[in-house]
Design a protein around this motif. Structure first.
Motif, short mmCIF file in Angstrom:
data_model
loop_
_atom_site.label_atom_id
_atom_site.label_comp_id
_atom_site.label_asym_id
_atom_site.label_seq_id
_atom_site.Cartn_x
_atom_site.Cartn_y
_atom_site.Cartn_z
N UNK A 104 3.74 -3.16 8.62
CA UNK A 104 2.34 -2.66 8.80
C UNK A 104 1.69 -2.01 7.70
N UNK A 105 2.50 -0.95 7.13
CA UNK A 105 1.67 -0.22 5.91
C UNK A 105 1.66 -1.30 4.58
N UNK A 106 2.74 -2.01 4.60
CA UNK A 106 2.91 -3.00 3.47
C UNK A 106 1.60 -3.83 3.47
N UNK A 107 1.19 -4.31 4.74
CA UNK A 107 0.15 -5.17 5.13
C UNK A 107 -1.26 -4.65 5.08
N UNK B 18 9.51 -12.50 8.06
CA UNK B 18 8.27 -12.81 8.04
C UNK B 18 7.53 -13.55 8.81
N UNK B 19 8.16 -14.03 10.07
CA UNK B 19 7.32 -14.75 11.25
C UNK B 19 6.71 -13.77 12.22
N UNK C 263 0.85 -1.22 -0.03
CA UNK C 263 -0.08 -0.08 -0.07
C UNK C 263 1.04 1.15 0.14
N UNK C 264 0.65 2.20 -0.90
CA UNK C 264 1.36 3.53 -1.23
C UNK C 264 0.78 4.48 -0.30
N UNK C 265 1.05 4.38 0.92
CA UNK C 265 0.52 5.52 1.84
C UNK C 265 1.32 6.66 2.11
N UNK C 266 2.80 6.45 2.22
CA UNK C 266 3.56 7.58 2.09
C UNK C 266 4.72 7.36 0.90
N UNK C 267 5.43 8.28 0.61
CA UNK C 267 6.17 8.43 -0.78
C UNK C 267 7.50 7.53 0.00
N UNK C 268 8.29 7.00 -0.87
CA UNK C 268 9.51 6.46 -0.45
C UNK C 268 10.70 7.37 0.00
N UNK C 269 10.93 7.04 1.52
CA UNK C 269 11.82 7.96 1.87
C UNK C 269 12.97 6.86 2.60
N UNK C 270 13.06 5.77 1.96
CA UNK C 270 13.91 4.69 2.31
C UNK C 270 15.41 5.22 2.10
#
Length: 207
Positions: free
Chosen positions: A98-101, A67-68, A1-8
């Motif tokens: 959590x955002x990705x989920x 991922x566990x 889910x693209x909630x916020x832009x990529x600040x990685x």
């Protein structure tokens, strides 16, 4: 889910900064404490604590990204029990997962805890920005506005005004949104962000 832009890139830069300079930063905070023996003891103790925290962070981060359920629980435990920059960085990672989920409520919770543990203004700004985007997506507009107002760094102002404009637009304040987008364009933002702000400004002006 693209909630916020990529600040990685910013997150990675902060991680590298603290990996290279974290101990020196902590040590530097107590220059002038006084007493050679006390200073040496404190320096040695804090250096060891921060190094242990860094090592544990790396191990827990690897476990988290397996991922566990156990990995998530270990990361949450580390974030809750650690009171340094690594706790804040773990909170950022938990929020991203959590955002990705699509679990924005847990993302907000993780970012709120991370903000309380952040030790530098730049990291506080990063977390506040992400928190504002999550709160906006949740419809918590007043909370999102508060998070935006907490952003102090000049380099973050264009991005902050972008979100501020979105919040005001959702509140039905087109004039306020237009002013925010305009201020964002006048700030030092990236070319891609300037393009987004220009598009939003044009849409508001023509609506």
């Amino acid at each position: 889910m693209e909630v916020y832009t990529n600040e990685n890139d910013q997150v990675d830069a902060i991680k590298r900064f603290f990996a290279n300079n974290g101990v020196a930063l902590v040590v530097g905070l107590v220059i002038g404490v006084g007493g050679v023996f006390g200073w040496n003891y404190w320096q040695s103790h804090k250096t060891n604590v921060l190094q242990e925290s860094a090592q544990k962070y790396e191990a827990v981060s690897t476990q988290l990204h397996s991922g566990t359920v156990q990995g998530i629980e270990a990361a949450q435990k580390f974030a809750a029990e650690t009171d340094d920059v690594y706790s804040a960085m773990m909170g950022l990672e938990l929020a991203q997962i959590s955002v990705d989920k699509g679990d924005l409520a847990n993302a907000q919770k993780a970012l709120t805890y991370a903000l309380a543990k952040a030790k530098t203004v730049d990291m506080q700004d990063l977390i506040s920005f992400r928190l504002a985007r999550v709160q906006l997506a949740l419809g918590n507009l007043d909370q999102a506005m508060t998070s935006i107002e907490n952003i102090k760094g000049k380099s973050w102002q264009a991005a902050a005004q972008d979100v501020r404009g979105d919040v005001l637009l959702q509140k039905g304040d087109k004039a306020g949104a237009k002013a925010a987008y305009t201020q964002g364009l006048e700030s030092d933002g990236s070319q891609s962000l300037r393009g987004i702000l220009t598009l939003k400004l044009n849409n508001v002006s023509n609506s």
